[in-house]
Structure formats: structure tokens, C-alpha cells
Design an enzyme around this catalytic site. Sequence first.
Site, PDB file in Angstrom:
ATOM      1  N   HIS A   1       0.638  -1.141   0.075  1.00 17.57           N
ATOM      2  CA  HIS A   1       0.046  -0.191  -0.022  1.00 17.57           C
ATOM      3  C   HIS A   1       0.869   1.256  -0.024  1.00 17.57           C
ATOM      4  CE1 HIS A   1      -3.284  -2.807   1.260  1.00 17.57           C
ATOM      5  NE2 HIS A   1      -2.661  -2.951   2.333  1.00 17.57           N
ATOM      6  N   ASP A   2       1.531   1.463   1.107  1.00 17.54           N
ATOM      7  CA  ASP A   2       2.156   2.802   1.322  1.00 17.54           C
ATOM      8  C   ASP A   2       3.287   3.124   0.369  1.00 17.54           C
ATOM      9  OD1 ASP A   2       1.916   2.489   5.012  1.00 17.54           O
ATOM     10  OD2 ASP A   2       0.533   3.248   3.256  1.00 17.54           O
TER      11      ASP A   2
END
Length: 313
Positions: free
Chosen positions: A243-244
Site C-alpha cells: 500500500h504505502d
Amino acid sequence: MSPRRIIIDTDPGQDDAVAILLALASPDEIELLGITAVAGNVPLELTAKNARIVCELAGRPDVKVFAGCEAPLARPLVTAEHVHGKTGLDGPVLPDPTMPLQERHGVDFIIDTLRAEPPGSVTLCPLGPLTNIAAAFRRAPDVIERVAQIVLMGGAYFEVGNITPAAEFNIYVDPEAAAEVFASGADIVVMPLDVTHKALVTRARNDAFRALGTRVGEAVAQMTDFFERFDREKYGSDGAPLHDPCVTAYLVRPDLFTGRRINVEIETGSDLTRGMTVADWWRVTDRPENALFIGDVDADGFFALLTDRLGRL
Ligand code: RIB
Ligand code: CA
């Protein structure tokens, strides 16, 4: 082209860790002014500790790390040990940090930096709940127009929720903060689950991290080995969704990503759909376009970039 000057606001979290490592491995494109920790995946004491563990893993004990808010603006903290483990960085065994935590509160660092640096020269990169960002905007509304851009991980539309049927974790934890940030008028780029679920650490990609033969490569391989359990079980995914790191990869290679400028608003009133990002993807309303909502990524290009850069640490 000079590097983008950024503040990473984060709740490490294995995927936050990889995002920070990618930023530190890309000095030509990214100048990391500081890291502000926020309560999210695990409580603030651990996110502030984990951010320093990651900086020392990268050989960068010089990075300034600040502790920010320990709870959402208006709700009790919800954490995600079921995904990230009780330390928040389960997987590799990494030494406790020796570098100090900065004295100043993370929200003060955000405000002071935006006021001190030329307008439009600092990008905010939130990787967790938006509590610190909203707190800074509440306390110092003058800084909003000084923000170059906010590139954040959060939300979902086609992918719907990962913590409830309707909401993605970062937005769910502090929906009031998210609503205020999305309504702030800042230039926002959103990395929702719609794109991050396409950045999966398959076995081959995890093997490529290990094949780097470095401490960082091995640690990242162990982090994603641990972190993938939740998504494999829940979604049948073919690996951990990074995700990040989509946030910091976007700063280095925006061409890897595609999306749409649309209206995004946050549900705060309903218990059933609290934290839902109501994304007007099909533009069925005349609500103002307030965000670039990313829907797709060249996953092979993303992992080629990430593996190459991790190999430099
Ligand atoms: O929903 C995914 C997001 O929540 C990621 O930022 C992960 O680190 C957690 O904070
Ligand atoms: Ca995070």
C-alpha cells in the site's frame, strides 16, 4: 530536476517501512525533511519506535523522527495488530533504535516546516490515519495554502473496505481528520486500495528482494512474508499488497500510475459506513473535483523500481 522535499507522516507498519526505505533510497528525487509518527497500525509509542528502527535499518540515524498524535481527533484509536503483528513490524528481528526521538511534537514540526520553507515547496506524504495533518491544519490554517501537494495512501472505491465492508483502515481510524483534509483545498493525490491491491508481493518479487543479498533486502522479504498473511486469507491475494510504497514510488515515477481527478468525500455520520471514501468516479454529481484518485499501476515497473532502489541501501 531538484528533489521533492517531503514530510512522511506514518504508522509503521511493514508497508510504511518499505515506503520509507524507498524514499531514503531515492535522494535524487526525494529529500526527506522529517518523519512524523501517528497512532494507527499500532499505538504511537510503537509507530515512533518503528520509524526509527527503519531509519537505522537504512543506515540513516540522522533522519529527524517526531511523535505526533496518539489518538484520532474525535474517536478512540483502532489499531491493526491482526495485520501487522503486536510490534507493528513483525517479521524480521531488528534491533531497538538508538537514535533519539525529536523533542518537538510532530504536528508542530509540520506547521513549523510549512511556515519556514517557501510556499509550495513541501509535499506531505501521509501513510496512516490523517490525524496529524488535520491537527496541523486546524491549529494553523495558514499553512494549508503553503502545501505543495498531499500524496496519501488511503480510501477505496471499487475495492471497498479492508477494515469494514465500506472503509479502508487509514480513513476509518480517523474519518473526521480525513474529511477535513479532503475539504481543505490542498492538491491531493490518493493511493486507494483500488491501486494498492494491484501491487502484490508475489513469491517471485519476494525472492527478488532476498536475492539482493543485503540486510535491507532480507528484512523487507521477511516483512512482506509476515504481512501477506492477512490479505492472502481475506482476499486470496497472491502476496502482500504494498500500500504505502505506492506513495513514495509515485514521487519517483508518477508515470507508473494512472487515475482520474474526481470528487472524494468522507462519511463521518453513519456507524455502518464510517470512513467510506465516497469517490465520484463516474462523475454523477457536480461536486468539485478535489483529488486525483489513482486506479492503476504498472506493477512490474513498480517492483523493478522498488527492488533496484532497495538494492542501493
Ligand atoms: O489500509 C492500508 C493502510 O492501513 C496502510 O497504510 C497500512 O500501513 C495501514 O496503515
Ligand atoms: Ca500505513
